[in-house]
Design a protein around this motif. Structure first.
Motif, mmCIF file in Angstrom:
data_model
loop_
_atom_site.group_PDB
_atom_site.id
_atom_site.type_symbol
_atom_site.label_atom_id
_atom_site.label_comp_id
_atom_site.label_asym_id
_atom_site.label_seq_id
_atom_site.Cartn_x
_atom_site.Cartn_y
_atom_site.Cartn_z
ATOM 1 N N SER A 1 0.839 -1.197 0.000
ATOM 2 C CA SER A 1 0.000 0.000 0.000
ATOM 3 C C SER A 1 0.869 1.239 0.000
ATOM 4 O O SER A 1 1.882 1.277 0.689
ATOM 5 N N THR B 1 -0.742 4.616 0.110
ATOM 6 C CA THR B 1 -1.392 5.644 0.927
ATOM 7 C C THR B 1 -2.437 5.052 1.883
ATOM 8 O O THR B 1 -3.284 5.777 2.386
ATOM 9 N N ALA C 1 -5.062 -0.035 0.594
ATOM 10 C CA ALA C 1 -4.858 -1.488 0.470
ATOM 11 C C ALA C 1 -4.639 -2.101 1.851
ATOM 12 O O ALA C 1 -5.112 -3.208 2.132
ATOM 13 N N THR D 1 -1.284 0.363 -6.962
ATOM 14 C CA THR D 1 -0.288 0.841 -7.925
ATOM 15 C C THR D 1 -0.091 2.326 -7.669
ATOM 16 O O THR D 1 -1.045 3.033 -7.354
HETATM 17 C C1 LIG Z 1 0.284 9.457 -7.070
HETATM 18 C C2 LIG Z 1 -0.606 8.335 -7.483
HETATM 19 C C3 LIG Z 1 -0.269 7.567 -8.583
HETATM 20 C C4 LIG Z 1 -1.099 6.511 -9.002
HETATM 21 N N1 LIG Z 1 -0.759 5.783 -10.113
HETATM 22 C C5 LIG Z 1 -1.587 4.797 -10.546
HETATM 23 C C6 LIG Z 1 -1.278 4.048 -11.734
HETATM 24 O O1 LIG Z 1 -0.268 4.252 -12.397
HETATM 25 N N2 LIG Z 1 -2.153 3.076 -12.110
HETATM 26 C C7 LIG Z 1 -3.301 2.805 -11.413
HETATM 27 O O2 LIG Z 1 -4.049 1.936 -11.815
HETATM 28 N N3 LIG Z 1 -3.616 3.499 -10.289
HETATM 29 C C8 LIG Z 1 -2.792 4.490 -9.841
HETATM 30 N N4 LIG Z 1 -3.110 5.205 -8.715
HETATM 31 C C9 LIG Z 1 -4.366 4.911 -7.996
HETATM 32 C C10 LIG Z 1 -4.109 4.082 -6.737
HETATM 33 O O3 LIG Z 1 -3.616 2.799 -7.050
HETATM 34 C C11 LIG Z 1 -5.431 3.948 -5.972
HETATM 35 O O4 LIG Z 1 -5.818 5.242 -5.544
HETATM 36 C C12 LIG Z 1 -5.343 3.012 -4.802
HETATM 37 O O5 LIG Z 1 -6.631 2.871 -4.245
HETATM 38 C C13 LIG Z 1 -4.392 3.519 -3.713
HETATM 39 O O6 LIG Z 1 -4.260 2.527 -2.724
HETATM 40 P P1 LIG Z 1 -3.232 2.714 -1.471
HETATM 41 O O7 LIG Z 1 -3.798 3.816 -0.620
HETATM 42 O O8 LIG Z 1 -3.249 1.400 -0.759
HETATM 43 O O9 LIG Z 1 -1.868 3.024 -2.004
HETATM 44 C C14 LIG Z 1 -2.289 6.241 -8.285
HETATM 45 C C15 LIG Z 1 -2.619 7.027 -7.161
HETATM 46 C C16 LIG Z 1 -1.801 8.065 -6.767
HETATM 47 C C17 LIG Z 1 -2.188 8.906 -5.582
#
Ligand SMILES: Cc1cc2nc3c(=O)[nH]c(=O)nc-3n(C[C@H](O)[C@H](O)[C@H](O)COP(=O)(O)O)c2cc1C
Ligand SMILES: Cc1cc2nc3c(=O)[nH]c(=O)nc-3n(C[C@H](O)[C@H](O)[C@H](O)COP(=O)(O)OP(=O)(O)OC[C@H]3O[C@@H](n4cnc5c(N)ncnc54)[C@H](O)[C@@H]3O)c2cc1C
Length: 452
Positions: free
Chosen positions: A50, A52, A55, A98
């Motif tokens: 994760s 942010t 996940a 991602t």
């Molecule tokens: C800076 C940033 C870059 C991201 N890049 C991608 C990406 O390249 N492909 C994708 O499918 N999602 C992308 N996302 C969406 C995240 O995967 C999605 O918001 C996910 O729920 C974040 O989960 P986390 O909080 O566990 O990291 C991105 C989100 C952020 C904030």
């Protein structure tokens, strides 16, 4: 028709053998239709990757669901996972996001480099995969798909097709819950809706950069109507966009903002840039927060833990690097240090456009520098004539000092723009510390980023 008993016995024997053969074929066909034996023994490993925190939240709920169904479930961050753990676990559920442009979360750096570089032998390992992403990015679910490819090439078997979640899509998450129900044999589907948004009041709004050549940056403060929740420096506020009359209340769109204050402030403070869309209209959330909402208006907000951007203990040296609204997350870390008794050295490197208009929180930062809360404060302004530099250039200029701090155990936190700043700072840190050392810092949680 014969009355010979021997002939009758032969006929009956052949009939029974034939029926037995048909029965065997049916059983074998049924078995073959199942991708793998659904595990009946206890012992599930739930792995999360994760950036942010989302996940990780879903992984915690997945492990809880398994335990409630009487299964043993081990919850583990991919940062702490080795190939041998995967081989021994046998039944794994992966929940991964991602980030960047199709990249793995920082916490996955070690696993990606050491484990995923080549296929390995995972025959007999069965897995399910929940992949979080956002279709507006070019490489949708890039890391989840790369992980799935590696698992398949390593001959692991799927328990069910990977579930991909576009921008938090509740339907896809329910589908994952449904698959969990099939695995555990439990029909109970606990409510996995994100925690409800709380009621806060907008109590302060101040433009921090009048006259700036850049977009407006606003300081906002919110007071809770139902008691101050707990959070830490590095955590994120989710703001609910106002729901139009007649609109479904359960589908509130949210936006994330780095929290710039601490619970001891009794309020949430944010630093919000007014985003303009290509057609010149204001962004939905930033436009509403900075232009439309009135002081005293109620705002739906909740704080989400972002463990990947929490700081080290207060006595560890800390290097904070960022630009623009990234100062929000860094400010919360400095505030935490200001209140700590046994404080380690703290160095803030910050970049914006002009010293005349964009020196956000200048009085506060200067006071922290004077009182020694900040051991060093270095700022770069890209549009200042004669001295225009970006924060990554500051990092490059200070490379020897940064390397020295890192040798003394410093942790590096980077917050702000994904475009330009984050890759620029990364390259400058690589030049200062060496690629291997920076990888090692990422793998050991000493280089953490909150970039967007
Ligand atoms: C800076 C940033 C870059 C991201 N890049 C991608 C990406 O390249 N492909 C994708 O499918 N999602 C992308 N996302 C969406 C995240 O995967 C999605 O918001 C996910 O729920 C974040 O989960 P986390 O909080 O566990 O990291 C991105 C989100 C952020 C904030
Ligand atoms: C973990 C995290 C922390 C964040 N912290 C902050 C913060 O502290 N302060 C802050 O101001 N914002 C922050 N953001 C960004 C914020 O969540 C919103 O994306 C931003 O305010 C735009 O939302 P909007 O509803 O106003 O715009 P929308 O109506 O969603 O439209 C935005 C427009 O701008 C574009 N856009 C959206 N985001 C960006 C971006 N980052 N860079 C370039 N173009 C973009 C879109 O393509 C679209 O055209 C953070 C984001 C994340 C994921």
């Amino acid at each position: 028709m014969t009355a010979d008993p021997i002939r009758w016995a032969w006929a009956a024997g052949l009939l029974l053998a034939w029926l037995g053969l048909i029965g065997l074929i049916v059983v074998l066909k049924r078995r073959a239709r199942r991708p793998v034996e659904t595990p009946t023994a206890d012992g599930w490993t739930v792995v999360f990757a994760s950036q942010t925190g989302f996940a990780e939240e879903l992984a915690v709920m997945t492990a809880q669901t398994l335990r409630q169904a009487g299964k043993a479930a081990r919850l583990i961050s991919i940062a702490d996972l080795d190939v041998s753990d995967v081989q021994q676990a046998r039944h794994l559920l992966w929940i991964v996001s991602t980030t960047g442009e199709g990249d793995a979360p920082d916490s996955a750096a070690r696993f990606v480099r050491r484990a995923m570089a080549t296929p390995t032998e995972l025959e007999g390992v069965a897995y399910g995969l929940l992949s979080l992403g956002d279709r507006s990015y070019r490489q949708y679910c890039g890391f989840g798909r790369a992980l799935d490819g590696w698992l398949r090439r390593s001959r692991a078997s799927v328990l069910f097709d990977p579930v991909e979640v576009d921008n938090g899509d509740a339907g896809a998450i329910r589908h994952w819950q449904h698959q969990l129900g099939l695995l555990t044999g439990s029909t109970a589907q606990p409510d996995w809706a994100p925690a409800a948004l709380d009621r806060w009041t907008l109590i302060e709004r101040r433009l921090l950069n009048p006259g700036s050549p850049g977009g407006q940056a606003w300081h906002l403060a919110f007071q809770p109507l139902d008691g101050v929740p707990d959070w830490q420096a590095g955590d994120i506020a989710e703001i609910g966009l106002p729901v139009a009359a007649g609109q479904d209340q359960t589908t509130i769109a949210t936006r994330e903002y780095s929290v710039a204050s601490l619970p001891s402030d009794g309020r949430i403070e944010l630093l919000v840039r007014l985003m303009m869309r290509p057609d010149g209209s204001p962004g939905l959330a930033s436009g509403w927060l900075t232009q439309e909402a009135a002081i005293g208006d109620e705002v739906a907000l909740r704080v989400r833990a972002n463990r990947g951007f929490h700081g080290p203990s207060a006595d560890v040296p800390l290097i904070l690097i960022g630009n623009g609204t990234g100062l929000a997350g860094l400010r919360a870390h400095v505030k935490a240090r200001a209140r700590a008794a046994n404080r380690g050295q703290t160095w803030l490197l910050f970049g914006e456009r002009t010293s005349a208009h964009d020196a956000f929180y200048d009085d506060e930062l200067t006071a922290w520098r004077t009182s020694g809360v900040l051991t060093r404060l270095d700022r770069a302004y890209s549009r200042d004539s004669g001295d225009g530099r970006y924060v990554q250039q500051l990092v490059a200029e200070q490379s020897d000092q940064i390397a020295d701090w890192v040798e003394r155990g410093a942790v590096i936190l980077v917050c702000g723009s994904l475009e330009g700043m984050a890759p620029g700072v990364h390259a400058a840190l690589e030049a200062a510390l060496g690629t291997e050392r920076l990888i090692e810092l990422t793998e050991t949680g000493r280089y953490r980023r909150d970039v967007y």
